[in-house]
Scaffold this motif. Structure first.
Motif, mmCIF file in Angstrom:
data_model
loop_
_atom_site.group_PDB
_atom_site.id
_atom_site.type_symbol
_atom_site.label_atom_id
_atom_site.label_comp_id
_atom_site.label_asym_id
_atom_site.label_seq_id
_atom_site.Cartn_x
_atom_site.Cartn_y
_atom_site.Cartn_z
ATOM 1 N N ILE A 32 0.839 -1.204 0.000
ATOM 2 C CA ILE A 32 0.000 0.000 0.000
ATOM 3 C C ILE A 32 0.872 1.252 0.000
ATOM 4 O O ILE A 32 0.583 2.220 -0.713
ATOM 5 N N THR A 33 1.958 1.241 0.771
ATOM 6 C CA THR A 33 2.871 2.381 0.795
ATOM 7 C C THR A 33 3.454 2.614 -0.594
ATOM 8 O O THR A 33 3.482 3.745 -1.086
ATOM 9 N N PHE A 34 3.913 1.557 -1.241
ATOM 10 C CA PHE A 34 4.516 1.709 -2.567
ATOM 11 C C PHE A 34 3.485 2.178 -3.589
ATOM 12 O O PHE A 34 3.777 3.018 -4.429
ATOM 13 N N ALA A 35 2.273 1.656 -3.502
ATOM 14 C CA ALA A 35 1.242 2.026 -4.476
ATOM 15 C C ALA A 35 0.764 3.460 -4.273
ATOM 16 O O ALA A 35 0.670 4.234 -5.238
ATOM 17 N N LEU A 36 0.467 3.825 -3.032
ATOM 18 C CA LEU A 36 -0.126 5.145 -2.786
ATOM 19 C C LEU A 36 0.894 6.274 -2.721
ATOM 20 O O LEU A 36 0.575 7.408 -3.082
ATOM 21 N N TYR A 37 2.104 6.007 -2.241
ATOM 22 C CA TYR A 37 3.126 7.051 -2.165
ATOM 23 C C TYR A 37 4.030 7.070 -3.397
ATOM 24 O O TYR A 37 4.693 8.061 -3.661
ATOM 25 N N GLY A 38 4.065 5.968 -4.113
ATOM 26 C CA GLY A 38 4.988 5.893 -5.236
ATOM 27 C C GLY A 38 4.304 5.899 -6.585
ATOM 28 O O GLY A 38 4.476 6.812 -7.388
ATOM 29 N N MET A 39 3.537 4.874 -6.880
ATOM 30 C CA MET A 39 2.992 4.702 -8.215
ATOM 31 C C MET A 39 1.885 5.699 -8.554
ATOM 32 O O MET A 39 1.851 6.221 -9.665
ATOM 33 N N LEU A 40 1.002 5.964 -7.641
ATOM 34 C CA LEU A 40 -0.099 6.887 -7.922
ATOM 35 C C LEU A 40 0.393 8.301 -8.214
ATOM 36 O O LEU A 40 0.048 8.866 -9.263
ATOM 37 N N PRO A 41 1.217 8.915 -7.364
ATOM 38 C CA PRO A 41 1.693 10.272 -7.691
ATOM 39 C C PRO A 41 2.561 10.309 -8.948
ATOM 40 O O PRO A 41 2.476 11.252 -9.736
ATOM 41 N N MET A 42 3.372 9.282 -9.163
ATOM 42 C CA MET A 42 4.227 9.272 -10.349
ATOM 43 C C MET A 42 3.402 9.072 -11.622
ATOM 44 O O MET A 42 3.720 9.636 -12.670
ATOM 45 N N GLY A 43 2.353 8.306 -11.538
ATOM 46 C CA GLY A 43 1.459 8.156 -12.687
ATOM 47 C C GLY A 43 0.810 9.476 -13.068
ATOM 48 O O GLY A 43 0.731 9.830 -14.249
ATOM 49 N N ILE A 44 0.372 10.207 -12.070
ATOM 50 C CA ILE A 44 -0.236 11.515 -12.321
ATOM 51 C C ILE A 44 0.798 12.480 -12.891
ATOM 52 O O ILE A 44 0.522 13.214 -13.845
ATOM 53 N N LEU A 45 2.006 12.479 -12.327
ATOM 54 C CA LEU A 45 3.065 13.366 -12.807
ATOM 55 C C LEU A 45 3.446 13.059 -14.250
ATOM 56 O O LEU A 45 3.570 13.972 -15.073
ATOM 57 N N VAL A 46 3.626 11.796 -14.578
ATOM 58 C CA VAL A 46 3.981 11.424 -15.947
ATOM 59 C C VAL A 46 2.866 11.797 -16.917
ATOM 60 O O VAL A 46 3.118 12.274 -18.021
ATOM 61 N N TYR A 47 1.625 11.625 -16.511
ATOM 62 C CA TYR A 47 0.503 11.996 -17.366
ATOM 63 C C TYR A 47 0.483 13.499 -17.633
ATOM 64 O O TYR A 47 0.326 13.943 -18.775
ATOM 65 N N ILE A 48 0.652 14.298 -16.590
ATOM 66 C CA ILE A 48 0.611 15.754 -16.749
ATOM 67 C C ILE A 48 1.801 16.258 -17.562
ATOM 68 O O ILE A 48 1.649 17.082 -18.466
ATOM 69 N N LEU A 49 2.992 15.760 -17.267
ATOM 70 C CA LEU A 49 4.176 16.228 -17.980
ATOM 71 C C LEU A 49 4.258 15.673 -19.403
ATOM 72 O O LEU A 49 4.972 16.220 -20.235
ATOM 73 N N GLY A 50 3.547 14.625 -19.700
ATOM 74 C CA GLY A 50 3.545 14.063 -21.044
ATOM 75 C C GLY A 50 2.498 14.658 -21.963
ATOM 76 O O GLY A 50 2.454 14.319 -23.145
ATOM 77 N N THR A 51 1.672 15.566 -21.459
ATOM 78 C CA THR A 51 0.610 16.160 -22.257
ATOM 79 C C THR A 51 1.134 16.910 -23.485
ATOM 80 O O THR A 51 0.594 16.734 -24.575
ATOM 81 N N PRO A 52 2.161 17.762 -23.365
ATOM 82 C CA PRO A 52 2.640 18.463 -24.574
ATOM 83 C C PRO A 52 3.120 17.517 -25.672
ATOM 84 O O PRO A 52 2.843 17.758 -26.854
ATOM 85 N N SER A 53 3.795 16.460 -25.322
ATOM 86 C CA SER A 53 4.267 15.537 -26.362
ATOM 87 C C SER A 53 3.096 14.780 -26.989
ATOM 88 O O SER A 53 3.123 14.489 -28.187
ATOM 89 N N ARG A 54 2.068 14.463 -26.210
ATOM 90 C CA ARG A 54 0.891 13.820 -26.789
ATOM 91 C C ARG A 54 0.192 14.754 -27.766
ATOM 92 O O ARG A 54 -0.256 14.333 -28.833
#
Length: 108
Positions: A32-54
């Motif tokens: 749960i720590t890895f999923a909620l503190y690691g993967m979830l925020p990084m998924g959101i960050l990659v999605y937001i920062l990848g918007t211009p290239s998309r």
């Protein structure tokens, strides 16, 4: 961008390992720590920062599709113009002039 993702993944992985190996921690808590503190925020960050290239990729794809459509239309227009030109001789084709059919004449 990927350096941030890799570093944060490492940090949260170490947090999860510490959670799993501590006397009061559990493996479920580590997951749960890895999923909620690691993967979830990084998924959101990659999605937001990848918007211009998309957006650039979408515009490039649409431009390529438009260019292909324009080329197809130009080829179709050129083909229609070439096939619509009348016969330069001004006479009917030989198959239309059958010797067995007499010409129709006006009665005097």
């Amino acid at each position: 961008m990927y350096l941030i993702v890799i570093a944060w993944t490492y940090v949260t992985l170490m947090m999860a390992v510490a959670e799993a190996t501590s006397p009061n921690g559990t493996v479920l808590g580590a997951v749960i720590t890895f999923a909620l503190y690691g993967m979830l925020p990084m998924g959101i960050l990659v999605y937001i920062l990848g918007t211009p290239s998309r957006k650039r990729a979408i515009k490039a794809r649409e431009a390529a599709e438009q260019a292909a459509y324009d080329a197809e239309q130009a080829a179709a227009a050129a083909s229609a113009t070439a096939s619509a030109a009348p016969d330069a001789g001004g006479e009917a084709p030989a198959s239309a002039e059958s010797p067995t059919v007499a010409a129709v004449r006006k009665e005097p």
